[in-house]
Design a protein around this motif. Structure first.
Motif, PDB file in Angstrom:
ATOM      1  N   SER A  40      11.810   0.778  12.946  1.00  0.00           N
ATOM      2  CA  SER A  40      11.659  -0.194  12.040  1.00  0.00           C
ATOM      3  C   SER A  40      10.283  -0.629  11.266  1.00  0.00           C
ATOM      4  O   SER A  40      10.145  -1.014  10.211  1.00  0.00           O
ATOM      5  N   VAL A  41       9.104  -0.358  12.120  1.00  0.00           N
ATOM      6  CA  VAL A  41       7.847  -0.453  11.447  1.00  0.00           C
ATOM      7  C   VAL A  41       7.756   0.624  10.633  1.00  0.00           C
ATOM      8  O   VAL A  41       7.331   0.222   9.268  1.00  0.00           O
ATOM      9  N   LEU A  42       7.982   1.686  10.973  1.00  0.00           N
ATOM     10  CA  LEU A  42       7.903   2.787   9.808  1.00  0.00           C
ATOM     11  C   LEU A  42       8.800   2.468   8.468  1.00  0.00           C
ATOM     12  O   LEU A  42       8.517   2.665   7.400  1.00  0.00           O
ATOM     13  N   THR A  43       9.996   2.162   8.715  1.00  0.00           N
ATOM     14  CA  THR A  43      10.737   1.745   7.440  1.00  0.00           C
ATOM     15  C   THR A  43      10.346   0.715   6.717  1.00  0.00           C
ATOM     16  O   THR A  43      10.316   0.775   5.689  1.00  0.00           O
ATOM     17  N   VAL A  44       9.811  -0.587   7.576  1.00  0.00           N
ATOM     18  CA  VAL A  44       9.056  -1.662   6.654  1.00  0.00           C
ATOM     19  C   VAL A  44       7.949  -0.956   5.859  1.00  0.00           C
ATOM     20  O   VAL A  44       7.781  -1.296   4.657  1.00  0.00           O
ATOM     21  N   LEU A  45       7.103  -0.294   6.420  1.00  0.00           N
ATOM     22  CA  LEU A  45       6.141   0.071   5.788  1.00  0.00           C
ATOM     23  C   LEU A  45       6.108   0.917   4.569  1.00  0.00           C
ATOM     24  O   LEU A  45       5.560   1.052   3.751  1.00  0.00           O
ATOM     25  N   THR A  46       7.152   1.851   4.948  1.00  0.00           N
ATOM     26  CA  THR A  46       7.558   2.830   3.775  1.00  0.00           C
ATOM     27  C   THR A  46       8.098   2.125   2.703  1.00  0.00           C
ATOM     28  O   THR A  46       8.062   2.496   1.582  1.00  0.00           O
ATOM     29  N   SER A  47       8.922   1.052   2.993  1.00  0.00           N
ATOM     30  CA  SER A  47       9.693   0.432   1.805  1.00  0.00           C
ATOM     31  C   SER A  47       8.587  -0.312   1.086  1.00  0.00           C
ATOM     32  O   SER A  47       9.024  -0.536   0.097  1.00  0.00           O
ATOM     33  N   ARG A  48       7.440  -0.548   1.735  1.00  0.00           N
ATOM     34  CA  ARG A  48       6.584  -1.262   1.060  1.00  0.00           C
ATOM     35  C   ARG A  48       5.431  -0.464   0.574  1.00  0.00           C
ATOM     36  O   ARG A  48       4.622  -1.159  -0.247  1.00  0.00           O
ATOM     37  N   GLY A  49       5.546   0.888   0.654  1.00  0.00           N
ATOM     38  CA  GLY A  49       4.701   1.682  -0.001  1.00  0.00           C
ATOM     39  C   GLY A  49       3.331   1.877   0.911  1.00  0.00           C
ATOM     40  O   GLY A  49       2.171   2.239   0.184  1.00  0.00           O
ATOM     41  N   ALA A  76       4.067  -5.815   9.692  1.00  0.00           N
ATOM     42  CA  ALA A  76       4.418  -5.037   8.593  1.00  0.00           C
ATOM     43  C   ALA A  76       5.037  -5.534   7.588  1.00  0.00           C
ATOM     44  O   ALA A  76       4.857  -5.053   6.425  1.00  0.00           O
ATOM     45  N   VAL A  77       5.851  -6.690   7.825  1.00  0.00           N
ATOM     46  CA  VAL A  77       6.434  -7.386   6.693  1.00  0.00           C
ATOM     47  C   VAL A  77       5.403  -8.030   5.769  1.00  0.00           C
ATOM     48  O   VAL A  77       5.626  -8.236   4.359  1.00  0.00           O
ATOM     49  N   THR A  78       4.355  -8.384   6.188  1.00  0.00           N
ATOM     50  CA  THR A  78       3.224  -8.966   5.126  1.00  0.00           C
ATOM     51  C   THR A  78       1.947  -8.105   4.864  1.00  0.00           C
ATOM     52  O   THR A  78       1.083  -8.585   3.999  1.00  0.00           O
ATOM     53  N   ALA A  79       1.887  -7.194   5.546  1.00  0.00           N
ATOM     54  CA  ALA A  79       0.718  -6.452   5.477  1.00  0.00           C
ATOM     55  C   ALA A  79       0.488  -5.781   4.012  1.00  0.00           C
ATOM     56  O   ALA A  79       1.481  -5.346   3.382  1.00  0.00           O
TER      57      ALA A  79
END
Length: 87
Positions: A40-49, A76-79
Motif C-alpha cells: 500500500s505504501v509503495l502503491t500510494v507513493l508510486t501513484s503520486r510520482g 504517504a498520502v500527503t508527502a
C-alpha cells in the motif's frame, strides 16, 4: 520389531499439532498483513510520482512493525518527498 506409535495418536500429540497449526496460521496472517501494508505504501507513493532510494525501499520492505507501516501509509498520502516519510 514393532515400534510403539501410540504417542502420535494421543490427545497430547493431537493438541500439540493443533497448536502448531494455529501458530503457523497466525504468523502467516501477520506476514500477509505486513506485506499488504508495505505494498500500500509503495502503491500510494508510486501513484503520486514519489520515488524511493534503494535504501528507503529496503527500509520499507524490511520493516515488520505494523504501527510504523500504518504511519507510513498515512504519511504517504500527503508527502511530497520520500524523505518526509523516512526522516
Amino acid at each position: 520389531m514393532e515400534t510403539d506409535l501410540s504417542f502420535f495418536r494421543s490427545e497430547s500429540a493431537q493438541r500439540l499439532r493443533a497448536e502448531g497449526r494455529e501458530q503457523g496460521l497466525a504468523e502467516a496472517r501477520e506476514q500477509g498483513l505486513v506485506q499488504g501494508v508495505v505494498l500500500s505504501v509503495l502503491t500510494v507513493l508510486t501513484s503520486r510520482g514519489i520515488e524511493l532510494s534503494a535504501g528507503q525501499r529496503k527500509l520499507l520492505t524490511d520493516t515488520t512493525d505494523i504501527d510504523q507501516l500504518d504511519a507510513w501509509v498515512l504519511q504517504a498520502v500527503t508527502a511530497t518527498r520520500a524523505d518526509e516519510l523516512f526522516g
